[in-house]
Design a protein around this motif. Structure first.
Motif, PDB file in Angstrom:
ATOM      1  N   VAL A  32       0.880  -1.327   0.143  1.00  0.00           N
ATOM      2  CA  VAL A  32       0.001   0.002   0.089  1.00  0.00           C
ATOM      3  C   VAL A  32       0.823   1.167   0.003  1.00  0.00           C
ATOM      4  O   VAL A  32       1.869   1.454   0.709  1.00  0.00           O
ATOM      5  N   GLY A  33       0.299   2.073  -0.740  1.00  0.00           N
ATOM      6  CA  GLY A  33       0.979   3.540  -0.728  1.00  0.00           C
ATOM      7  C   GLY A  33      -0.171   4.411  -0.664  1.00  0.00           C
ATOM      8  O   GLY A  33      -1.577   3.933  -0.359  1.00  0.00           O
ATOM      9  N   ARG A  34       0.020   5.766  -0.575  1.00  0.00           N
ATOM     10  CA  ARG A  34      -0.909   6.504  -0.135  1.00  0.00           C
ATOM     11  C   ARG A  34      -2.137   6.744  -1.355  1.00  0.00           C
ATOM     12  O   ARG A  34      -3.228   7.164  -0.976  1.00  0.00           O
ATOM     13  N   GLU A  35      -1.672   6.775  -2.458  1.00  0.00           N
ATOM     14  CA  GLU A  35      -2.419   6.758  -3.754  1.00  0.00           C
ATOM     15  C   GLU A  35      -2.822   5.341  -4.280  1.00  0.00           C
ATOM     16  O   GLU A  35      -3.888   5.466  -4.891  1.00  0.00           O
ATOM     17  N   ARG A  36      -2.123   4.302  -4.049  1.00  0.00           N
ATOM     18  CA  ARG A  36      -2.495   3.031  -4.647  1.00  0.00           C
ATOM     19  C   ARG A  36      -2.316   1.903  -3.835  1.00  0.00           C
ATOM     20  O   ARG A  36      -1.081   1.954  -2.980  1.00  0.00           O
ATOM     21  N   ALA A  37      -3.139   0.791  -3.744  1.00  0.00           N
ATOM     22  CA  ALA A  37      -2.915  -0.308  -2.983  1.00  0.00           C
ATOM     23  C   ALA A  37      -2.804  -1.722  -4.018  1.00  0.00           C
ATOM     24  O   ALA A  37      -3.770  -1.520  -4.894  1.00  0.00           O
ATOM     25  N   THR A  38      -1.918  -2.709  -3.817  1.00  0.00           N
ATOM     26  CA  THR A  38      -2.087  -3.630  -4.651  1.00  0.00           C
ATOM     27  C   THR A  38      -2.291  -4.790  -3.730  1.00  0.00           C
ATOM     28  O   THR A  38      -1.464  -5.173  -2.731  1.00  0.00           O
ATOM     29  N   LEU A  39      -3.458  -5.788  -4.079  1.00  0.00           N
ATOM     30  CA  LEU A  39      -3.653  -6.987  -3.465  1.00  0.00           C
ATOM     31  C   LEU A  39      -3.353  -7.988  -4.079  1.00  0.00           C
ATOM     32  O   LEU A  39      -3.788  -8.177  -5.169  1.00  0.00           O
TER      33      LEU A  39
END
Length: 258
Positions: A32-39
């Motif tokens: 997770v970043g502040r603009e994008r999350a990868t699951l």
């Protein structure tokens, strides 16, 4: 993608199957970043007794790729008074994706503020992963079975011969925060040492390195007083105890005891 158990079609890779009511995803890894999350969805090992599925090609072999698929969720960060709502909505979208998988465990690395918000949104066990490649790190741990969950109320986990806690009500709040963790069996307060170095920062709490049995120590500091409290966990070794230690320190940080 098809269900690994009954071959029914799934809307998204790794979804919980609503036909046979079986889980396809054992673990979800969040980057997770502040603009994008990868699951990233990870499969579990094929059941040893699942000969029927393996005979039809639906069981997963030990050498197969454990990654079932990935999903990316984005947001546009807000400033000022709009930020809490935007962050909560972002975490809610991530939580929705996790819930539709119904995994045993969730691992997360990256932006702490986002991870805290996700933790508040879901009810799954969530562990921090600080490595540069959290997916590979989690895959390496896949041989370990899930940690046992303790459903005893936090107040009933606190015991021992020393009933006094430094910091009074604040100290009890810190102890309860740790006792409320699902992989903590018991918190045993220790004696108070009043010979420490004085501090004006108020009560602080920290969980120290795990021992060989997976148990940890929680240090409470208030002014010149120090109290060491034993924390009994469901971990079976030092490595799994370290996972719980990191998680407990995150809990204390979120509760502003660090």
């Amino acid at each position: 993608m098809e269900c690994r158990h009954c071959a029914s079609p799934l809307e998204k890779p790794g979804d919980f199957c609503l036909v046979c009511r079986e889980r396809n995803t054992e673990a979800v890894v969040l980057e997770v970043g502040r603009e994008r999350a990868t699951l990233t969805m990870l499969a579990g090992e094929a059941d040893e007794g699942d000969d029927h599925d393996r005979g039809h090609g639906r069981g997963r072999g030990a050498d197969d790729d454990p990654v079932l698929g990935q999903t990316t969720i984005t947001t546009t960060p807000e400033d000022g008074e709009n930020e809490p709502v935007e962050l909560r909505n972002f975490a809610g979208l991530i939580g929705d994706e996790i819930r539709r998988k119904r995994p045993e465990e969730v691992y997360a690395g990256g932006e702490r503020a986002v991870i805290r918000a996700v933790r508040e949104d879901i009810h799954h066990s969530l562990y921090r992963v600080d490595d540069e490649n959290p997916v590979e790190t989690v895959i390496e741990r896949r041989g370990n079975r899930a940690l046992d969950v303790v459903e005893t109320p936090p107040i009933e986990k606190i015991g021992g011969s020393h009933s006094t806690l430094i910091g009074g009500r604040t100290g009890m709040e810190a102890i309860r925060a740790v006792a409320g963790h699902p992989h903590v069996k018991k918190v045993i307060p220790g004696p108070i040492d009043a010979g420490g170095k004085g501090s004006q920062s108020g009560l602080r709490a920290k969980v120290t390195r795990a021992d060989d049995g997976g148990n940890v120590r929680m240090l409470l500091r208030d002014g010149s007083s120090v109290q060491e409290n034993r924390v009994v966990t469901t971990a079976r070794d030092r490595e799994m105890g370290e996972r719980i230690r990191e998680d407990l320190n995150d809990v204390l940080t979120e509760a502003e005891f660090q």
